[in-house]
Enzyme design. Structure first.
Site, PDB file in Angstrom:
ATOM      1  N   ASP A  79      52.025  -6.123 -47.815  1.00  9.93           N
ATOM      2  CA  ASP A  79      51.306  -7.334 -47.403  1.00  9.93           C
ATOM      3  C   ASP A  79      50.695  -7.212 -46.012  1.00  9.93           C
ATOM      4  O   ASP A  79      51.065  -6.358 -45.213  1.00  9.93           O
ATOM      5  CB  ASP A  79      52.234  -8.559 -47.465  1.00  9.93           C
ATOM      6  N   GLU A 137      56.803  -8.623 -47.207  1.00  6.27           N
ATOM      7  CA  GLU A 137      57.809  -8.260 -46.211  1.00  6.27           C
ATOM      8  C   GLU A 137      57.722  -9.196 -45.013  1.00  6.27           C
ATOM      9  O   GLU A 137      58.742  -9.583 -44.440  1.00  6.27           O
ATOM     10  CB  GLU A 137      57.613  -6.803 -45.760  1.00  6.27           C
TER      11      GLU A 137
HETATM   12 ZN    ZN Z   1      55.136  -6.955 -39.426  1.00  4.58          ZN
HETATM   13 ZN    ZN Z   2      55.771  -4.420 -40.969  1.00  2.61          ZN
END
Ligand code: ZN
Ligand code: ZN
Length: 407
Positions: A79, A137
């Site tokens: 991401d 994440e």
């Molecule tokens: Zn980051």
């Molecule tokens: Zn990262």
């Protein structure tokens, strides 16, 4: 197995990976919205003749079964961030307000490359290799999304899990250590209550602004006066909101806190102290209602298993040379990667990859200007050098996996 013969002729493949990297960088997507990114991953891996499984919406997994032997899982996050890119690169983000400012595009392109090396050189290893591409994440929910979608039951159980992250260190270097390598983190939304009233009549109100100010000051004493001086802890009040107008005393205030720690006991100590101080300050202010605590953006501790770290680090030293492998202090950032090995009940290793031109980095070190001259992750100026970062990241994933998968 000769690693040199396996990895020395990577240049044609690296051209393909560089193109994938630039495509990912130009088309960043926010957490849990990585549909185009997942499509790129799926298309490239399918093109290698690999079956791609889907978990948690935009999570993707390939399993390469190659005879008897251990099972190794390697993970990349995919991401991007709500940052407006200002690097001026010719492959700069084409999406307004979204940027791969943490290098997850590099992790993704490197893991795609490692998968290709292993898929095309099956005589060099045996066992099972699992490449896992994890969404979200940055918001700490992507690993859990894949686990909640049945990941553990659907794929072979690995013996070890591996992951890497680029940092503003000299490109060509790898940094790692046994034990805590990234902090545990949580965010807490706290609402405290007063009694609203007219700004000219404070005696008829209970002022939550003064209450919140006292809380902010008192919270500073947790790290300064309660946590042992040799222990790492951070308590940051990142947001404080109350009121609408200068002559109105509002009826509530909202604080948003962020904590970091390396030790589970310190983490418990922080959270206990925060709740104690907030409740006590509310009582001291005569607050008419108990405060509320809402925990979110929680990240587990990332702590490398000593045995796995020793095995992988020895393999790095053997292939890249002792000078290329640095001892890393724990980094104060946080990750949700460890949720995946935790779900399988297996140990893991996590390491950092340098991404800054080494001469530029050294010049900044010599001038004492690393903090001002070298943009770090999440900066709108974060611009990893593709070479040799992508090559090292690809090779590191292969070398680490083969520490388990080759004789
Ligand atoms: Zn980051
Ligand atoms: Zn990262």
């Amino acid at each position: 197995m000769n690693l040199d013969s396996l990895l020395d002729n990577l240049q044609p493949q690296l051209d393909w990976q560089r193109e994938i990297y630039r495509r990912l960088h130009r088309n960043p997507e926010l957490s849990m919205q990585e549909t185009g990114t997942a499509e790129i991953i799926e298309t490239e891996l399918s093109g290698l003749g690999l079956a791609v499984q889907r978990f948690g919406g935009t999570g993707r997994v390939v399993v390469i079964e190659n005879g008897d032997g251990p099972t190794v899982l390697a993970r990349a996050d995919i991401d991007a961030l709500p940052v407006t890119e200002q690097t001026g690169l010719d492959y700069t983000s084409t999406v307004d307000g979204v940027m791969h400012a943490c290098g997850h595009d590099m992790h993704t392109a490197a893991l795609i490359g490692a998968i290709r090396v292993l898929a095309e050189n099956r005589d060099a290893w045996h066992g099972t290799y699992i490449g896992l591409f994890q969404p979200a994440e940055e918001t700490g929910v992507g690993a859990d999304a894949m686990i909640d979608d049945g990941l553990v039951a659907a794929i072979p159980r690995p013996e070890v899990a591996l992951a890497q992250h680029i940092l503003p260190l000299p490109a060509g270097r790898i940094a790692t250590a046994a034990g805590p390598i990234l902090s545990a983190a949580e965010s807490i939304k706290i609402t405290v209550f007063g009694r609203g009233g007219h700004g000219s009549m404070p005696h008829l109100a209970i002022d939550p602004v003064v209450l919140a100010a006292s809380i902010v000051m008192r919270l500073q004493s947790i790290v300064a006066r309660e946590v042992p001086p040799d222990q790492f802890a951070v308590v940051t009040v990142g947001a404080l909101n109350a009121g609408t107008k200068s002559n109105i005393i509002p009826d509530r205030a909202e604080l948003r806190l962020n904590t970091r720690s390396y030790d589970p006991q310190v983490r418990t100590q922080l959270l206990t102290a925060i709740e104690r101080i907030v409740r006590a300050e509310c009582q001291a202010a005569g607050s008419p209602q108990e405060p509320t605590f809402e925990y979110y953006d929680e990240f587990p501790l990332t702590s490398n298993d000593a045995d796995v770290n020793a095995t992988v680090t020895a393999a790095f030293r053997g292939y890249f040379g002792d000078d290329a492998v640095l001892d890393s202090p724990p980094v104060t950032a946080s990750e949700d990667f460890s949720a995946i090995p935790a779900a399988f009940g297996i140990p893991y290793d996590y390491w950092f990859i340098g991404s800054v031109d080494p001469q530029r980095y050294q010049a900044a070190v010599d001038a004492g200007t690393v903090a001002s001259d070298i943009p770090a992750n999440h900066s709108p100026f974060f611009a990893p050098v593709i070479d040799p970062t992508l090559e090292i990241g690809t090779k590191a994933q292969v070398v680490a996996a083969l520490a388990y998968l080759s004789d």
